[in-house]
Scaffold this motif. Sequence first.
Motif, PDB file in Angstrom:
ATOM      1  N   GLU A   1      87.067 -36.409  54.994  1.00 43.69           N
ATOM      2  CA  GLU A   1      88.079 -36.975  55.882  1.00 43.69           C
ATOM      3  C   GLU A   1      87.552 -38.262  56.518  1.00 43.69           C
ATOM      4  OE1 GLU A   1      86.954 -33.922  56.021  1.00 43.69           O
ATOM      5  OE2 GLU A   1      88.590 -32.454  56.064  1.00 43.69           O
ATOM      6  N   GLU A   2      86.251 -38.264  56.887  1.00 42.27           N
ATOM      7  CA  GLU A   2      85.657 -39.456  57.485  1.00 42.27           C
ATOM      8  C   GLU A   2      85.485 -40.550  56.439  1.00 42.27           C
ATOM      9  OE1 GLU A   2      81.544 -40.748  59.790  1.00 42.27           O
ATOM     10  OE2 GLU A   2      82.003 -38.635  59.481  1.00 42.27           O
ATOM     11  N   GLU A   3      85.117 -40.144  55.194  1.00 37.56           N
ATOM     12  CA  GLU A   3      84.919 -41.120  54.137  1.00 37.56           C
ATOM     13  C   GLU A   3      86.198 -41.894  53.854  1.00 37.56           C
ATOM     14  OE1 GLU A   3      83.629 -38.757  50.921  1.00 37.56           O
ATOM     15  OE2 GLU A   3      81.714 -38.236  51.813  1.00 37.56           O
ATOM     16  N   ALA A   4      87.351 -41.226  54.045  1.00 42.95           N
ATOM     17  CA  ALA A   4      88.623 -41.851  53.697  1.00 42.95           C
ATOM     18  C   ALA A   4      88.902 -43.098  54.523  1.00 42.95           C
ATOM     19  CB  ALA A   4      89.762 -40.847  53.868  1.00 42.95           C
ATOM     20  N   THR A   5      88.238 -43.238  55.683  1.00 42.61           N
ATOM     21  CA  THR A   5      88.499 -44.408  56.516  1.00 42.61           C
ATOM     22  C   THR A   5      88.048 -45.693  55.830  1.00 42.61           C
ATOM     23  OG1 THR A   5      86.373 -44.116  57.631  1.00 42.61           O
ATOM     24  CG2 THR A   5      88.292 -43.055  58.624  1.00 42.61           C
ATOM     25  N   ASN A   6      87.111 -45.593  54.880  1.00 39.67           N
ATOM     26  CA  ASN A   6      86.636 -46.761  54.142  1.00 39.67           C
ATOM     27  C   ASN A   6      87.234 -46.830  52.747  1.00 39.67           C
ATOM     28  OD1 ASN A   6      84.935 -47.658  56.219  1.00 39.67           O
ATOM     29  ND2 ASN A   6      83.331 -46.230  55.608  1.00 39.67           N
ATOM     30  N   ASN A   7      88.324 -46.131  52.532  1.00 42.64           N
ATOM     31  CA  ASN A   7      88.916 -46.058  51.199  1.00 42.64           C
ATOM     32  C   ASN A   7      90.001 -47.123  51.059  1.00 42.64           C
ATOM     33  OD1 ASN A   7      90.140 -45.346  48.771  1.00 42.64           O
ATOM     34  ND2 ASN A   7      89.777 -43.171  49.094  1.00 42.64           N
ATOM     35  N   PRO A   8      89.764 -48.166  50.271  1.00 42.74           N
ATOM     36  CA  PRO A   8      90.757 -49.245  50.163  1.00 42.74           C
ATOM     37  C   PRO A   8      91.992 -48.842  49.385  1.00 42.74           C
ATOM     38  CG  PRO A   8      88.987 -49.604  48.590  1.00 42.74           C
ATOM     39  CD  PRO A   8      88.575 -48.416  49.425  1.00 42.74           C
ATOM     40  N   TYR A   9      91.914 -47.732  48.646  1.00 42.00           N
ATOM     41  CA  TYR A   9      93.026 -47.314  47.790  1.00 42.00           C
ATOM     42  C   TYR A   9      94.051 -46.455  48.545  1.00 42.00           C
ATOM     43  CZ  TYR A   9      89.630 -48.772  44.286  1.00 42.00           C
ATOM     44  OH  TYR A   9      88.715 -49.501  43.555  1.00 42.00           O
ATOM     45  N   HIS A  10      93.722 -46.070  49.767  1.00 40.17           N
ATOM     46  CA  HIS A  10      94.560 -45.165  50.551  1.00 40.17           C
ATOM     47  C   HIS A  10      95.279 -45.949  51.650  1.00 40.17           C
ATOM     48  CE1 HIS A  10      94.717 -41.355  53.314  1.00 40.17           C
ATOM     49  NE2 HIS A  10      95.911 -41.741  52.905  1.00 40.17           N
ATOM     50  N   PHE A  11      96.608 -45.897  51.635  1.00 40.33           N
ATOM     51  CA  PHE A  11      97.430 -46.585  52.643  1.00 40.33           C
ATOM     52  C   PHE A  11      98.143 -45.524  53.484  1.00 40.33           C
ATOM     53  CE2 PHE A  11      96.772 -49.548  49.266  1.00 40.33           C
ATOM     54  CZ  PHE A  11      96.730 -50.803  49.852  1.00 40.33           C
ATOM     55  N   LYS A  12      97.767 -45.422  54.746  1.00 39.07           N
ATOM     56  CA  LYS A  12      98.398 -44.448  55.634  1.00 39.07           C
ATOM     57  C   LYS A  12      99.716 -44.998  56.176  1.00 39.07           C
ATOM     58  CE  LYS A  12      94.140 -42.059  56.840  1.00 39.07           C
ATOM     59  NZ  LYS A  12      93.326 -41.455  57.914  1.00 39.07           N
ATOM     60  N   GLU A  13     100.432 -44.146  56.893  1.00 33.62           N
ATOM     61  CA  GLU A  13     101.764 -44.538  57.375  1.00 33.62           C
ATOM     62  C   GLU A  13     101.703 -45.764  58.276  1.00 33.62           C
ATOM     63  OE1 GLU A  13     105.134 -41.609  57.976  1.00 33.62           O
ATOM     64  OE2 GLU A  13     103.396 -40.365  58.478  1.00 33.62           O
ATOM     65  N   ARG A  14     100.630 -45.900  59.030  1.00 31.72           N
ATOM     66  CA  ARG A  14     100.536 -47.050  59.924  1.00 31.72           C
ATOM     67  C   ARG A  14     100.371 -48.368  59.160  1.00 31.72           C
ATOM     68  NH1 ARG A  14      95.585 -44.303  60.992  1.00 31.72           N
ATOM     69  NH2 ARG A  14      93.756 -45.341  60.061  1.00 31.72           N
ATOM     70  N   SER A  15     100.089 -48.283  57.849  1.00 32.22           N
ATOM     71  CA  SER A  15      99.970 -49.492  57.040  1.00 32.22           C
ATOM     72  C   SER A  15     101.321 -50.141  56.766  1.00 32.22           C
ATOM     73  CB  SER A  15      99.285 -49.169  55.703  1.00 32.22           C
ATOM     74  OG  SER A  15      98.004 -48.610  55.898  1.00 32.22           O
ATOM     75  N   PHE A  16     102.397 -49.367  56.872  1.00 29.02           N
ATOM     76  CA  PHE A  16     103.723 -49.897  56.584  1.00 29.02           C
ATOM     77  C   PHE A  16     104.203 -50.825  57.701  1.00 29.02           C
ATOM     78  CE2 PHE A  16     103.644 -46.292  53.767  1.00 29.02           C
ATOM     79  CZ  PHE A  16     104.466 -46.653  52.708  1.00 29.02           C
ATOM     80  N   LYS A  17     104.937 -51.858  57.313  1.00 29.69           N
ATOM     81  CA  LYS A  17     105.599 -52.755  58.245  1.00 29.69           C
ATOM     82  C   LYS A  17     107.102 -52.487  58.211  1.00 29.69           C
ATOM     83  CE  LYS A  17     101.690 -54.996  58.889  1.00 29.69           C
ATOM     84  NZ  LYS A  17     100.940 -54.920  60.154  1.00 29.69           N
TER      85      LYS A  17
END
Length: 495
Positions: A57-73
């Motif tokens: 779960e912590e590693e995912a913070t450095n994952n460039p391939y993962h876009f969380k909901e807050r990434s959306f505009k």
Amino acid sequence: MAMTNKLTITLVLLISIAFFHCLAFRLEFEEFEPRQQQEEQEGPGAGHGGSSGRGWEEEATNNPYHFKERSFKSWFQSKEVGYMKMLPKFTKRSSTLFRGIENHRFMFMEMEPNTFLVPHHVDADFVFIVLQGKGMIGFVTDKTKESFEIKKGDVVRVPSGVTHFFTNTNETVPLRLAKIAVPVNTPGHFQANFPSRSKFQQSYFSGFSNDVLSASFNIPEELVGSLIRGSQQMGQGIIRRVSPEQIKELTEHATSPSNKHKEKGKGKEKDTSTMWNPFNIFKEDPIYSNDFGHLHEAHPKKFSQLQDLDISVSWINMTQGSLFLPHYNSKTTFVVFVENGCARFEMASPYTFQGEQQQQQKPWFEQEQGEEQEQEEEEMSGQVHKFVSRVCKGEVFIIPAGHPFAVLAQDQNYVAVGFGINAFNSKRTFLAGQENMLNNLDKVATRLSFGVGSKMAEKLFTSQNYSYFAPTDRSRQFPEKRKPSFQSIFNIAGF
């Protein structure tokens, strides 16, 4: 006394037989089970997001391939009628990792019950799939007008420059759409154009002078103002609440997608539908299916609507605790949007992310030749970087071409849709399962490549009982006859 000693010896014998039977069974399958020593050998920070002793779960913070909901505009948002959200250009996250999809944008749209999205056209081609609900889409050109009913699983192509509008005809359920856009003017950028004005959107007629509009429509100049300003609609957005009567009028001539656009040709079915005729992804048999998962796919080889864009659309449904076996796609990069549940994505990549961030401190045109050479050498470094993320509903994960990956459905059934970019001549290659590519390796090649013995080489890629989808619970892997039977042991002992 002798009877008691005999009984004791018999029980000890039975327990010993059972123990060694289980041990033999365990050794048989653990002989070639990979040992989990990599984390201890690599130490903290190895692999830029790989095994480092931290939770994934912590590693995912450095994952460039993962876009969380807050990434959306938010492109448009209203609590009463719905919203549209869009991911930023993929190359904003990484100019090198996502260069191959820099001209594609991902969007998500939700319309509340009994709503209407006003007519507009966009300087981009769209492909969308209905995730939930039902509605209607209308197309208008200078020569024709068509409208189609749409429901869950329907895939629709919206050509660039074609005016279209949506209606949610359901009285209780929101209409949810996932979209991929391919801009035609500026790579990675597009704009919507509306004939009518709304609260935050001007009419494209405002770009013309009054005398031109008066002459064009042959109306007095005093009427031109209502065309440009649309004063009655000034307080409304591009998605608007409509009455059941208005929905009935809008959908009066809508047709339901059918197979009437298909005909036989040269021994196989040929698709002769119009470019925007919807088709349902569930009407096709799943390309992969068993008790643990199903994958439906609409491919450009079969559907003419997708051919010139070279885009495929997939729908995957996995049961809780199931695994989409490791595989890779030869040419296709997938943009995966999770519609339900959570899954753990694991992917192996030869590319770093942190290293690229450091290189981006200088523009490419200011980099010296030595720096460029260093970047090229890094691409051939031979290191594998492990990216792991828990991806949940409303989030996006990018799977580049050639990257081996696996998906593990976790706490509930997992549903996702994927848009495949560069899909036409791509091949999906599985690395595990009954139909895996490595199973076709010559046994000598396997021994030489992996440094294993003959016995292990025979079992290494042949012990999986399922193809494509498999359970993670190992007790469900083996047929009953291969499980240790304690009853049979007692039978042998005479009980």
